[in-house]
Design an enzyme around this catalytic site. Structure first.
Site, mmCIF file in Angstrom:
data_model
loop_
_atom_site.group_PDB
_atom_site.id
_atom_site.type_symbol
_atom_site.label_atom_id
_atom_site.label_comp_id
_atom_site.label_asym_id
_atom_site.label_seq_id
_atom_site.Cartn_x
_atom_site.Cartn_y
_atom_site.Cartn_z
ATOM 1 N N GLY B 201 -7.749 0.834 8.908
ATOM 2 C CA GLY B 201 -7.446 -0.111 7.829
ATOM 3 C C GLY B 201 -5.984 -0.169 7.465
ATOM 4 O O GLY B 201 -5.111 0.037 8.314
ATOM 5 N N LEU B 227 -13.979 -3.538 11.921
ATOM 6 C CA LEU B 227 -12.527 -3.313 11.806
ATOM 7 C C LEU B 227 -12.033 -2.014 12.461
ATOM 8 O O LEU B 227 -12.493 -0.926 12.126
ATOM 9 C CB LEU B 227 -12.118 -3.296 10.319
ATOM 10 N N ASP B 228 -11.089 -2.146 13.392
ATOM 11 C CA ASP B 228 -10.426 -1.002 14.048
ATOM 12 C C ASP B 228 -11.414 -0.078 14.757
ATOM 13 O O ASP B 228 -11.136 1.117 14.933
ATOM 14 C CB ASP B 228 -9.595 -0.186 13.033
ATOM 15 N N SER B 229 -12.560 -0.633 15.141
ATOM 16 C CA SER B 229 -13.594 0.204 15.752
ATOM 17 C C SER B 229 -14.003 -0.264 17.143
ATOM 18 O O SER B 229 -14.959 0.251 17.710
ATOM 19 C CB SER B 229 -14.818 0.251 14.834
#
Lengths: 284, 284, 284, 284
Positions: B201, B227-229
């Protein structure tokens, strides 16, 4: 090796600290072999470490502390004076994995780790022979999951009996109770087998495998009551690929764990690690 | 540079896959310049990438796909055939920071990144001159926080209009809507300025500073709705010390970000990244 | 950014240096933001660097130098005082490869490199447009192999005319004449594309390929009359494999070259590099 | 651990090699667990390594070699077939420094190094107890500088008597005679304590200190009659600073030496190192 006195200081930042400290040392002809400063401007805090040639001073560690006390009081300092002539006493704790333990013992035996190791404590008996071959007493203190208190009572007793300065968890796989953490603040060193804060807790290599990371790591930190969240001393990583299974990560990670732990331990032994809040200043 | 056809395959693992594929290639005199296999035994899945000298085959990419289709159907394969003679078309997206964008543009201009860049899209106008100096059209598509939908509608329109194969988020600081992620599966590449899964994040360097880590990192990954995964393509780290403030981390991290992004992008362009589940196989 | 005065010292080692220097600074209320010492016991030499908050002192750089001079004379010091308010003037020199030049220019334009760049000089005209886009004058000074003297005469003239402090050879592929080296001692920075002292001289990647090394490197050093043998500022390496041809090494090495050069240049600009004999002390 | 047969091949490059080899394996239902190819286009040479699940084949290593021989003859191949069921027999040689030896013995004892170690040979008696504690016979073969021949005659006798496959020089500080090198081509592994080709020969850390390098390294290579110039298997480096004296380099370098040697040895044991000319192909 030249005998050295170490003076390690932390205090609120202000003008003139270095002048006061170095002035005092110069007044007694103290020869500074290594000096490090750090001002944390955000926190308004100052950190300093001096190595003074012992033979250049007309007195030893107690007297140095005594003459330094007025300055320390005046400048609101926390300080510590140590003498490389008397080694720190380290208790090693381990479980079944030998890689970190064997590595530390070999460094110690080779004269590369400046400490005494009066005892090794383990919840398993597997590594007794390795330890005893190095001429160090080994204490097997089994853990009963139903009554961990007894286990840790016995450990505290052994640590007290051996006048231990600091404890190294060389892949000791039990969680240290909060009370023990509080008794040895910034004096219990752990090696966690991940790049913290990723993969806190159990089975970090399994977690890393699941996430598909391309680097795995190890983190050496002081133990606090908050699991895997204490001040970080050092970290390192090793590259992996899609071919590496969990067992490969375990094997590759061992190299990372043992070198990071040895580095962090060495800095701790040399009074190079200063803790402020939950962060460390490393004077290396 | 020799023209090359690339055949990239993934399928359930079984005996004889390599024999079938290499047998077919040999039958048409295909000269294999590079080949990589990987069997994921846990998943029972097989991955393969072949580079074939284009001039050794009596036909091109469509015909190769055609003669390969029966084998693929038989062995339940997903496969892809590409020709280095036709470059992938990449859209770059950025915000205000120039380091990743300038780095990619310099590599591209020097002939080190085998792709076309038909357009650069940004929510700010700051980098227009840099982009246009490289002879690439620049589209400023402002974001209205109250109506992000319009912004992304316009982006989708631009991407479609420029027949874009893959999108690179070169420090583009907006979250991509799930619908756009789904339209370009494993074709949107992001550089996140932390060592994922640490510090997901916003403001990862601030998070890293607070935690007191000793290494900061960057992660290149495919963008998913989570998100960001998404699947990680590459990661790297850089050492920091207690002296480094957030602004130092930002500066030091830039080097890490730009080299990791360039490496990941290059592998993507060369069809070296195979995705299975949420993990990548990197044939490099 | 806070304005800072820097006081950089080297002198024969003896007791009391730090006390004298920090005493003087404290006397004028100088607030030390960063301080580094190093005693080279083998050489008997002492090195020191102080960053002092400019606003804490009642005077500027000339007056600081003036009041410091008696101490310096007394302790046989070489010293230098600089003010971050006035940037160093750097001339960049390049040939045809753009990677180091573009990287430095982007850092400079982004405000990440604290210097002025009054001119770029090259023996080829290829990079003129890149330089001029950054608003920097570009001088094309061709080399005639039969008469290199003219080339270097013109370069010396340009450097003098632009009041250059230090010269950066950003992959400028000509050997600097001894006379020019002597005129700018420890003020000409080169990036050599090998891990020195391996692969001195021409075509280091070809030499590395022939030897079959598993890591290639880059070295940032001060230029002396002795080819590729001046004091080393920084080095780094990148891993290669048997698959990498010379052209791959060239490409992979570029990343290493540009980051090592940028790091070394930054330290030079911040007066963090002290030279003693043929070695450097790096206060970073 | 699944038993595996390994088929390692090198031959002149041509179309159809993979098809022939994988076709033969598929014909006998051989399940390929890992496969690697490399075509050295400059040399026109092809390299291949296959790991085949032993239980998938209806025969063992001798029969596999037998049925493979016609193909090998046809394609002018050098090949080798091994079975992980029978471990390589390794002789370790050392002098007085224990770090590499202790590290290898701990890995071996932990089951992380797939080999037998029938003997350790040293020109000093210092490490006898360490070796014998691991249950391995230790042979002290002193060197008389006036008559090294006797020393090496005895070593050759011990190696023959213990049916040794490969020799590991774990910081054994004597130069191996050419005759012994020729008897064990690509089967004597050395760890040299520098980043070769820098600092060949004696006292490399002293050489590194004199030159003022910023990284020191270690190189694992096969021993040839040409000192420190044999095919390189692996290398790594560790960062140093101006504060590090030769004794610090020695200490820091030990970590590098032991991890590089262990990695190179592991690859050798797993038949991942193919030598062609004076260079290696590493299938890892």
């Amino acid at each position: 090796m030249e005998r050295v006195l170490r003076l390690v200081i932390s205090c609120p930042d202000r003008v003139g600290i270095v002048a006061r400290v170095s002035g005092l040392l110069a007044q007694y002809n103290g020869s500074i072999l290594e000096a490090n400063h750090h001002a944390d401007l955000a926190q308004g805090w100052f950190f300093m470490r001096n190595e003074i040639k012992a033979s250049s001073l007309p007195f030893g560690v107690e007297k140095l502390a005594e003459i330094f006390t007025p300055i320390a009081r005046d400048l609101n300092m926390t300080f510590q004076v140590t003498d490389t002539g008397s080694s720190k006493r380290i208790a090693l704790m381990c479980s079944r994995d030998s890689h970190c333990l064997a590595d530390i013992l070999n460094r110690w035996q080779s004269g590369d780790l400046p400490c005494d190791i009066p005892c090794v404590i383990s919840n398993h008996d597997d590594l007794r022979s390795l330890v005893e071959w190095h001429g160090i007493p080994f204490f097997h203190v089994p853990v009963d999951p139903a009554n961990k208190q007894e286990h840790f009572d016995e450990i505290e007793r052994l640590i007290a009996a051996h006048q231990i300065d600091s404890i190294v968890l060389a892949r000791y796989m039990q969680i240290i109770p909060a009370a023990l953490c509080h008794s040895y603040p910034n004096r219990i060193i752990n090696i966690h087998h991940s790049f913290l804060p990723s993969f806190i807790g159990a089975r970090p290599y399994h977690q890393a495998y699941e996430r598909g990371v391309k680097l795995i790591g190890a983190t050496c930190h002081y133990v606090t009551a908050d699991l895997d969240s204490g001040p970080i001393i050092d970290q390192d990583v090793v590259r992996i690929t899609h071919r590496d299974l969990v067992e490969d990560m375990v094997r590759l990670g061992k190299d990372c764990e043992k070198s990071v732990l040895a580095r962090g331990l060495r800095w701790h032994l040399e009074d190079r690690v200063l803790v402020h809040g939950n962060k460390t200043v490393i004077f290396n």
